[in-house]
Enzyme design. Structure first.
Site, PDB file in Angstrom:
ATOM      1  N   GLU A  20      44.758  68.888  14.072  1.00 34.76           N
ATOM      2  CA  GLU A  20      43.606  68.724  13.201  1.00 34.76           C
ATOM      3  C   GLU A  20      43.623  69.759  12.089  1.00 34.76           C
ATOM      4  O   GLU A  20      43.929  70.927  12.319  1.00 34.76           O
ATOM      5  CB  GLU A  20      42.316  68.918  13.995  1.00 34.76           C
ATOM      6  CG  GLU A  20      42.190  67.935  15.122  1.00 34.76           C
ATOM      7  CD  GLU A  20      40.894  68.134  15.886  1.00 34.76           C
ATOM      8  OE1 GLU A  20      40.840  67.696  17.034  1.00 34.76           O
ATOM      9  OE2 GLU A  20      39.959  68.728  15.329  1.00 34.76           O
ATOM     10  N   CYS A  59      40.615  74.704   7.294  1.00 38.19           N
ATOM     11  CA  CYS A  59      40.818  75.192   8.663  1.00 38.19           C
ATOM     12  C   CYS A  59      42.156  74.642   9.173  1.00 38.19           C
ATOM     13  O   CYS A  59      42.396  73.435   9.136  1.00 38.19           O
ATOM     14  CB  CYS A  59      39.657  74.722   9.536  1.00 38.19           C
ATOM     15  SG  CYS A  59      39.784  75.276  11.249  1.00 38.19           S
ATOM     16  N   CYS A 110      46.383  74.173  23.357  1.00 39.98           N
ATOM     17  CA  CYS A 110      46.259  75.629  23.524  1.00 39.98           C
ATOM     18  C   CYS A 110      46.343  75.962  25.008  1.00 39.98           C
ATOM     19  O   CYS A 110      45.854  75.210  25.849  1.00 39.98           O
ATOM     20  CB  CYS A 110      44.920  76.117  22.970  1.00 39.98           C
ATOM     21  SG  CYS A 110      44.738  77.919  23.032  1.00 39.98           S
ATOM     22  N   CYS A 164      39.885  78.578  27.368  1.00 39.09           N
ATOM     23  CA  CYS A 164      38.473  78.950  27.268  1.00 39.09           C
ATOM     24  C   CYS A 164      37.633  77.764  27.747  1.00 39.09           C
ATOM     25  O   CYS A 164      37.896  76.620  27.374  1.00 39.09           O
ATOM     26  CB  CYS A 164      38.128  79.321  25.830  1.00 39.09           C
ATOM     27  SG  CYS A 164      39.159  80.667  25.207  1.00 39.09           S
ATOM     28  N   CYS A 166      35.863  75.154  25.254  1.00 36.79           N
ATOM     29  CA  CYS A 166      36.642  74.650  24.111  1.00 36.79           C
ATOM     30  C   CYS A 166      37.370  73.359  24.474  1.00 36.79           C
ATOM     31  O   CYS A 166      38.045  73.286  25.498  1.00 36.79           O
ATOM     32  CB  CYS A 166      37.643  75.713  23.680  1.00 36.79           C
ATOM     33  SG  CYS A 166      38.794  75.159  22.414  1.00 36.79           S
ATOM     34  N   SER A 208      41.935  83.922  13.431  1.00 30.13           N
ATOM     35  CA  SER A 208      41.067  84.162  14.576  1.00 30.13           C
ATOM     36  C   SER A 208      41.898  84.183  15.849  1.00 30.13           C
ATOM     37  O   SER A 208      42.732  83.313  16.072  1.00 30.13           O
ATOM     38  CB  SER A 208      40.020  83.038  14.652  1.00 30.13           C
ATOM     39  OG  SER A 208      39.279  83.149  15.849  1.00 30.13           O
ATOM     40  N   CYS A 219      35.973  72.268  17.407  1.00 31.55           N
ATOM     41  CA  CYS A 219      37.383  72.485  17.683  1.00 31.55           C
ATOM     42  C   CYS A 219      37.958  71.459  18.652  1.00 31.55           C
ATOM     43  O   CYS A 219      37.476  71.318  19.755  1.00 31.55           O
ATOM     44  CB  CYS A 219      37.581  73.868  18.284  1.00 31.55           C
ATOM     45  SG  CYS A 219      36.883  75.130  17.261  1.00 31.55           S
TER      46      CYS A 219
HETATM   47  N1  SAH Z   1      42.328  80.228  19.358  1.00 30.63           N
HETATM   48  C1  SAH Z   1      41.694  81.001  18.377  1.00 30.63           C
HETATM   49  C2  SAH Z   1      41.399  80.233  17.104  1.00 30.63           C
HETATM   50  C3  SAH Z   1      40.901  78.817  17.250  1.00 30.63           C
HETATM   51  S1  SAH Z   1      39.309  78.611  17.983  1.00 30.63           S
HETATM   52  C4  SAH Z   1      40.425  81.640  18.919  1.00 30.63           C
HETATM   53  O1  SAH Z   1      40.003  81.254  19.999  1.00 30.63           O
HETATM   54  O2  SAH Z   1      39.896  82.523  18.266  1.00 30.63           O
HETATM   55  C5  SAH Z   1      38.235  79.101  16.647  1.00 30.63           C
HETATM   56  C6  SAH Z   1      36.826  79.473  17.066  1.00 30.63           C
HETATM   57  O3  SAH Z   1      36.119  78.318  17.546  1.00 30.63           O
HETATM   58  C7  SAH Z   1      36.782  80.500  18.195  1.00 30.63           C
HETATM   59  O4  SAH Z   1      35.916  81.562  17.833  1.00 30.63           O
HETATM   60  C8  SAH Z   1      36.200  79.716  19.357  1.00 30.63           C
HETATM   61  O5  SAH Z   1      35.445  80.567  20.192  1.00 30.63           O
HETATM   62  C9  SAH Z   1      35.351  78.669  18.674  1.00 30.63           C
HETATM   63  N2  SAH Z   1      35.086  77.462  19.453  1.00 30.63           N
HETATM   64  C10 SAH Z   1      35.891  76.847  20.349  1.00 30.63           C
HETATM   65  N3  SAH Z   1      35.288  75.751  20.854  1.00 30.63           N
HETATM   66  C11 SAH Z   1      34.065  75.672  20.293  1.00 30.63           C
HETATM   67  C12 SAH Z   1      32.964  74.770  20.413  1.00 30.63           C
HETATM   68  N4  SAH Z   1      33.008  73.717  21.224  1.00 30.63           N
HETATM   69  N5  SAH Z   1      31.864  75.012  19.655  1.00 30.63           N
HETATM   70  C13 SAH Z   1      31.811  76.062  18.817  1.00 30.63           C
HETATM   71  N6  SAH Z   1      32.820  76.928  18.660  1.00 30.63           N
HETATM   72  C14 SAH Z   1      33.930  76.752  19.388  1.00 30.63           C
HETATM   73 FE1  SF4 Z   2      42.496  78.239  22.613  1.00 35.27          FE
HETATM   74 FE2  SF4 Z   2      40.103  77.119  22.275  1.00 35.27          FE
HETATM   75 FE3  SF4 Z   2      40.278  79.475  23.490  1.00 35.27          FE
HETATM   76 FE4  SF4 Z   2      40.770  79.335  20.840  1.00 35.27          FE
HETATM   77  S1  SF4 Z   2      38.808  78.909  21.863  1.00 35.27           S
HETATM   78  S2  SF4 Z   2      42.006  80.408  22.406  1.00 35.27           S
HETATM   79  S3  SF4 Z   2      41.737  77.278  20.727  1.00 35.27           S
HETATM   80  S4  SF4 Z   2      41.153  77.529  24.247  1.00 35.27           S
END
Ligand code: SAH
Ligand code: SF4
Length: 372
Positions: A80, A129, A136, A140, A143, A217, A363
């Protein structure tokens, strides 16, 4: 080029064609002699970039793309990439504005033309973006990208190529229009470090974009942050850390990576980055209803950020829901109250505007929604 018996500067012409003129076919590179183009083609060389396979347009102007990487190979996969006109305020207060205008602090688009900024009438202002991996591995819990697992790393050309494809689609003139890049799409850039930084080099050296208008990030990959701190400032984007919780106890439940690198070890690594004048570290903080959005969490985050001693700001992001993820969105009042607590404690804090909700802009949502 050298291996073909050509002078090395022909490679620079090639890079300029791909990254500045944005040509997509060898035959269009008119700076190379026709005979050389023929020879390259005969020997099987091709040029190209990731293709925008599908476009999703939001009522708010956001466009979200599924971009095909690795066409012609067995592993065709999409990632994306997102175009957000006017940005989403994520760049506010981190020194981005001072890249062209030192007087401005933040959030003052109306003043642009008067202050002699590079953005005037008819000029574009947007944030792109960019993804760094297909899926990934960091897992998390909130996510959607995490649900894909890690499929593969993107190559430098695939990372930089997403940007070139989107710049081309919007006819962006680098140096005239004001475009910010955020490496906040799918994937963890610091777990694909070499390709990520190689992509930054292509975008800075060949495409002419400023690293001061780029933000990467990370979820807190300490060895990656330590390497990043060693990058020369001509090539180093700004840094955002996904903090997402007020303490280790909550953070390790949401982000298992915190067992490996806790908040203190991440902050220690971030201290090694030599910031530019007016540059700030961004702490991103996703607000999960009832879990990370309470008043005591805000006070704890304020103390934590102050304790780091870093020039920092906090970007608050209301969690975007996704199928099969057992969290809830924060109450609208909770987000603003959280921000106010940080601001009252002297910490710049901004709400990231939710963009493209109607096209699943969170994301990893689009790929999961479209491809199932
Ligand atoms: N992997 C990296 C960059 C991609 S995620 C990281 O985690 O920093 C970019 C941002 O989106 C991160 O701050 C993450 O915490 C946030 N994010 C992930 N899933 C999300 C969601 N469902 N709603 C809002 N923010 C989200
Ligand atoms: Fe990976 Fe999503 Fe965690 Fe960013 S927020 S490190 S994309 S699992």
């Amino acid at each position: 080029m050298v291996s073909l018996g050509e002078p090395a500067w022909r490679a620079k012409q090639l890079a300029e064609a791909v990254y500045v003129q944005r040509v997509t076919d060898l035959s269009e590179i008119t700076t190379l002699p026709k005979a050389l183009r023929g020879k390259l083609a005969n020997e099987g060389w091709q040029i190209g970039r990731p293709a925008i396979a599908q476009v999703f347009q939001s009522v708010d102007g956001t466009e979200r793309y599924l971009v095909t990487c690795g066409a012609g190979q067995a592993s065709v996969q999409t990632v994306e990439t997102v175009w957000m006109p006017e940005g989403d305020e994520g760049e506010s207060g981190d020194g981005t504005d001072s890249a062209t205008s030192q007087a401005k602090t933040s959030c003052a688009p109306d003043l642009d033309s008067e202050s002699g900024d590079s953005t005037g009438p008819g000029r574009q202002r947007a944030t792109i973006c960019v993804s760094s991996q297909v899926g990934c591995a960091v897992n998390c819990q909130f996510c959607l990208t995490a649900k894909l697992g890690l499929q593969r790393n993107l190559t430098p050309g695939e990372i930089a190529g997403q940007v070139i494809a989107v710049l081309d689609r919007h006819k962006v003139e680098v140096g005239r229009d004001r475009v910010n890049l955020v490496f906040m799409g799918m994937g963890e850039p610091f777990l694909n470090y070499d390709s990520f930084m190689a992509a930054v080099r292509l975008l800075v050296v060949e495409a002419g974009l400023s690293p001061q208008r780029m933000t990467v990030s990370t979820s807190g990959i300490v060895p990656g942050i330590e390497r990043f701190a060693q990058e020369p400032k001509e090539l180093r984007p700004k840094l955002a850390i996904s903090l997402n919780a007020p303490n280790d106890e909550i953070r390790q439940q949401l982000m298992p990576i915190n067992h490996k690198w806790n908040i203190e070890s991440v902050v220690d690594a971030v201290q090694q980055v030599k910031l530019r004048p007016r540059e700030r570290i961004t702490f991103e903080y996703v607000l999960l209803g009832g879990i990370t959005d309470q008043p005591q969490h805000a006070r704890e985050v304020a103390r934590l950020v102050r304790r780091t001693g870093l020039p920092a700001k906090v970007n608050l992001i209301a969690w975007n829901p996704g199928p099969g993820i057992p969290y809830s969105m924060p109450q609208p009042g909770a987000v603003e109250a959280f921000r106010q607590t940080l601001v009252d404690a002297g910490i710049p804090a901004y709400l990231r505007r939710p963009r493209g909700r109607d096209i699943y802009a969170a994301c990893g949502q689009l790929k999961r929604t479209v491809e199932g």
